[in-house]
Scaffold this motif. Structure first.
Motif, short mmCIF file in Angstrom:
data_model
loop_
_atom_site.label_atom_id
_atom_site.label_comp_id
_atom_site.label_asym_id
_atom_site.label_seq_id
_atom_site.Cartn_x
_atom_site.Cartn_y
_atom_site.Cartn_z
N GLY A 278 -0.24 2.93 -5.14
CA GLY A 278 -0.45 1.92 -4.11
C GLY A 278 -1.90 1.49 -4.03
N TRP A 279 -2.07 0.29 -3.47
CA TRP A 279 -3.40 -0.21 -3.17
C TRP A 279 -3.51 -0.37 -1.65
N PHE A 280 -4.65 0.02 -1.16
CA PHE A 280 -4.96 -0.09 0.26
C PHE A 280 -6.33 -0.74 0.40
N ARG A 281 -6.63 -1.23 1.58
CA ARG A 281 -7.96 -1.76 1.82
C ARG A 281 -8.42 -1.43 3.23
N GLN A 282 -9.73 -1.32 3.35
CA GLN A 282 -10.31 -1.02 4.65
C GLN A 282 -11.52 -1.90 4.87
N ALA A 283 -11.41 -2.77 5.87
CA ALA A 283 -12.51 -3.64 6.25
C ALA A 283 -13.37 -2.93 7.29
N PRO A 284 -14.62 -3.32 7.43
CA PRO A 284 -15.51 -2.67 8.40
C PRO A 284 -14.91 -2.70 9.80
N GLY A 285 -14.88 -1.55 10.43
CA GLY A 285 -14.38 -1.44 11.79
C GLY A 285 -12.87 -1.47 11.91
N GLN A 286 -12.17 -1.48 10.79
CA GLN A 286 -10.71 -1.51 10.83
C GLN A 286 -10.12 -0.30 10.13
N GLU A 287 -8.87 -0.05 10.42
CA GLU A 287 -8.18 1.06 9.77
C GLU A 287 -7.77 0.66 8.35
N ARG A 288 -7.55 1.66 7.54
CA ARG A 288 -7.09 1.41 6.19
C ARG A 288 -5.68 0.81 6.25
N ALA A 289 -5.45 -0.22 5.46
CA ALA A 289 -4.18 -0.94 5.51
C ALA A 289 -3.54 -1.00 4.13
N PHE A 290 -2.23 -0.92 4.12
CA PHE A 290 -1.46 -1.04 2.87
C PHE A 290 -1.55 -2.47 2.36
N VAL A 291 -1.71 -2.60 1.03
CA VAL A 291 -1.77 -3.91 0.40
C VAL A 291 -0.55 -4.13 -0.50
N ALA A 292 -0.33 -3.21 -1.43
CA ALA A 292 0.74 -3.37 -2.40
C ALA A 292 0.98 -2.05 -3.10
N ALA A 293 2.14 -1.94 -3.77
CA ALA A 293 2.45 -0.73 -4.52
C ALA A 293 3.33 -1.08 -5.70
N ILE A 294 3.24 -0.22 -6.72
CA ILE A 294 4.03 -0.44 -7.92
C ILE A 294 4.63 0.88 -8.35
N TYR B 4 5.89 -3.90 -4.54
CA TYR B 4 5.97 -4.12 -3.10
C TYR B 4 4.65 -4.74 -2.65
N TYR B 5 4.75 -5.76 -1.82
CA TYR B 5 3.55 -6.45 -1.36
C TYR B 5 3.59 -6.62 0.15
N GLU B 6 2.44 -6.44 0.77
CA GLU B 6 2.33 -6.75 2.18
C GLU B 6 2.35 -8.27 2.32
N ASP B 7 2.82 -8.74 3.44
CA ASP B 7 3.01 -10.19 3.61
C ASP B 7 1.72 -10.99 3.40
N PHE B 8 0.60 -10.44 3.83
CA PHE B 8 -0.62 -11.23 3.80
C PHE B 8 -1.18 -11.43 2.39
N VAL B 9 -0.62 -10.74 1.39
CA VAL B 9 -1.07 -10.96 0.02
C VAL B 9 0.02 -11.53 -0.87
N GLN B 10 1.18 -11.75 -0.28
CA GLN B 10 2.31 -12.27 -1.05
C GLN B 10 1.93 -13.58 -1.73
N ASP B 11 2.25 -13.68 -3.00
CA ASP B 11 2.01 -14.88 -3.82
C ASP B 11 0.55 -15.07 -4.19
N ARG B 12 -0.34 -14.20 -3.74
CA ARG B 12 -1.75 -14.30 -4.15
C ARG B 12 -2.16 -13.13 -5.04
N PHE B 13 -1.62 -11.96 -4.75
CA PHE B 13 -1.97 -10.76 -5.50
C PHE B 13 -0.80 -10.38 -6.40
#
Length: 120
Positions: free
Chosen positions: A35-51, A59-68
């Protein structure tokens, strides 16, 4: 044990692209999902996608669908995250993680992350 090392991060303008790589080593035969996750400053680590390593599933999180786009090379123990149409809100440290549980996603092993910065 499974070791993961991310690479490919950097600075890119909005609308640009980056390809992140995740190199796996160690007991890679035990990995079911990466899986890929990301963490922006001041935010919790969030799921991005997994293979899946055992099926064609992705599997893709909605906010990266069709871009990643995820891909993998099992022979090289590599996973790639192609990121297109990047937005400033994609700025974060990106981590890859490995799951060795066949029944559920338990992210046992983590890389140290790679910084992605998207300028507006």
């Amino acid at each position: 044990q499974v070791q993961l090392v991310e690479s490919g991060g950097g600075l890119v303008q909005a609308g640009g692209s980056l390809r992140l790589s995740c190199a796996l080593s160690g007991r890679t035969f035990s990995v079911f999902t990466v899986g890929w996750f990301r963490q922006a400053p001041g935010q919790e680590r969030a799921f991005v996608a997994a293979i899946s390593f055992t099926s064609p599933s992705t599997y893709y999180e909605d906010f990266v669908q069709d871009r990643f786009i995820l891909s993998r090379d099992n022979a090289k123990n590599m996973v790639y995250l192609q990121m297109n149409s990047l937005k400033p809100e994609d700025t974060a440290v990106y981590y890859c993680a490995a799951n060795t549980d066949a029944e559920s996603w338990v992210w046992e092993y983590w890389g140290k992350g790679t910084q992605v910065t998207v300028s507006s």
